[in-house]
Design a protein around this motif. Structure first.
Motif, short mmCIF file in Angstrom:
data_model
loop_
_atom_site.label_atom_id
_atom_site.label_comp_id
_atom_site.label_asym_id
_atom_site.label_seq_id
_atom_site.Cartn_x
_atom_site.Cartn_y
_atom_site.Cartn_z
N ARG A 175 -4.20 7.08 -15.89
CA ARG A 175 -5.37 7.38 -15.07
C ARG A 175 -5.85 8.80 -15.31
O ARG A 175 -5.07 9.71 -15.49
N ALA A 178 -11.76 9.74 -11.47
CA ALA A 178 -11.86 9.32 -10.08
C ALA A 178 -13.29 9.51 -9.58
O ALA A 178 -13.97 10.48 -9.94
N LEU A 194 -7.65 15.65 -5.56
CA LEU A 194 -7.62 14.95 -6.85
C LEU A 194 -7.77 15.92 -8.02
O LEU A 194 -7.19 15.72 -9.09
N PHE A 199 -7.20 15.02 -12.01
CA PHE A 199 -8.23 14.01 -12.27
C PHE A 199 -9.57 14.65 -12.63
O PHE A 199 -9.91 15.73 -12.11
N MET A 241 -9.92 5.17 -10.23
CA MET A 241 -9.73 5.23 -8.80
C MET A 241 -11.05 5.55 -8.11
O MET A 241 -11.83 6.36 -8.61
N THR A 259 -14.94 0.30 -10.62
CA THR A 259 -13.61 0.59 -11.17
C THR A 259 -13.42 -0.05 -12.55
O THR A 259 -14.02 -1.07 -12.88
#
Length: 356
Positions: A175, A178, A194, A199, A241, A259
């Motif tokens: 990942r 976001a 985040l 992210f 996310m 997503t």
């Protein structure tokens, strides 16, 4: 002593009232309140949507986002001492003391008969002095005393993000991207946390790109889009996310298509907007075919507050000026009614009980 009270379900009943100073009982601590944050929950209680005073009381003292100093302790209190800076958690166990409440996860109560300070059956902390069960107090380091009033909303974000990671243990999850929808306190705090986690964050809200909210996103290295100018369909990427914190049902529905494969959506908002969807089947098929997850998260427990303390300390080091920008105005208790006249660009209003 001064207290900010309402009389639900009466609308627009918020007022400053003189009430008796409470005394701590066994296992309780008396807090001298420093600051209290006002949020959407407080405003919705004042709008008459919900809220319930303690049994036998004609009013409810508001305030569930608070920081104070321990002034006095009752018998059998061992985890805090007089002079400690503390933040009280909000929810208390249900009448039945279900398995989750017994294990300290009151935010995941299975019965719904819990109580909440400043919201449901317990007075809040918007007063010169307040009492709390000592076991539900979180000690705060002196260096984040000023920022600690944000610890309760930050704990909500910490819970949502920690549950995202827990749920995503279902697969190998690489990942990096976001999307955060909403630039209120929860949306901005989620963006900041985040970024701390590494992210790439896009924050999307209905505020101008020149607004303080957009500036905060930029200050922590995020990207900001004004939803009124850039709709969801104009975004040419998908996200690992999504955190939906706008409280707008239309935005929440749009996020279901944002997503990547195996992505996850966390809903932190409460949705009063009426929204019709012509083809819910398309939304559900998209979730199924992409192994996507969507879940809601509300409240928090002591461990999430403790996560928040660690992140506040890190935020202060990495982004030393950003938390101060989240405070739109700081009022004395005598001007509390102004806190319930929100402005679209507002982030957080603080009631300072020590301000003259």
């Amino acid at each position: 002593m001064r207290a900010v009270v309402v009389t639900p379900p009466e609308r627009n009943s918020v007022q400053l009232m003189e009430i008796h100073e409470p005394k701590p009982k066994e296992n309780e601590a008396l807090l001298k309140i420093l600051k209290v944050g006002i949020d959407a929950t407080d405003r919705e209680i004042n709008d008459g949507y919900y809220g319930q005073p303690p049994e036998g009381s004609p009013y409810l003292v508001l305030g569930h986002e608070a920081v104070g100093i321990v002034e006095e302790i009752g018998g059998n209190v061992k985890n805090v001492s007089v002079g400690d800076i503390v933040v009280p958690t909000v929810r208390r166990p249900c009448i039945e003391n279900c398995v989750n409440c017994r294990m300290g996860e009151v935010d995941m109560c299975t019965t719904g008969t819990f109580s909440e300070h400043g919201i449901l059956k317990l007075h809040g902390f918007a007063s010169d002095y307040a009492v709390s069960d000592a076991d539900y107090l979180v000690k705060v380091p002196e260096e984040i005393k000023e920022e600690a009033v944000f610890l309760e909303p930050l704990s909500i974000v910490e819970k949502g993000i920690s549950q995202i990671f827990k749920i995503q243990e279902r697969l190998i999850w690489e990942r990096e991207d976001a999307l955060v929808v909403g630039a209120g306190p929860l949306g901005l705090l989620a963006t900041i946390v985040l970024r701390l986690r590494g992210f790439n964050v896009l924050n999307m809200s209905r505020n101008r790109v020149e607004s303080v909210k957009a500036q905060i996103v930029g200050d922590v290295g995020g990207e900001y889009l004004d939803e009124r100018v850039n709709s969801f369909i104009t975004i040419d990427k998908k996200f690992d996310m999504v955190i939906e914190a706008s409280g707008a049902a239309s935005a929440a529905l749009e996020t279901c298509g944002m997503t990547k494969q195996n992505g996850i959506i966390c809903f932190l908002g409460l949705y009063r907007e009426i929204q019709e969807c012509e083809d819910f089947g398309k939304v559900f098929s998209n979730m199924t075919l992409g192994n996507r997850v969507a879940f809601g998260s509300v409240s928090s427990n002591k461990k999430h507050f403790e996560m928040g303390i660690k992140d506040l300390l890190e935020i202060k080091k990495k982004y030393p000026k950003v938390m101060a920008k989240l405070v739109s105005r700081e009022l004395t208790p005598e001007k509390v009614t102004l806190a319930f006249k929100s402005d679209f660009e507002e982030i957080k209003t603080i009631i300072n009980f020590q301000k003259k």
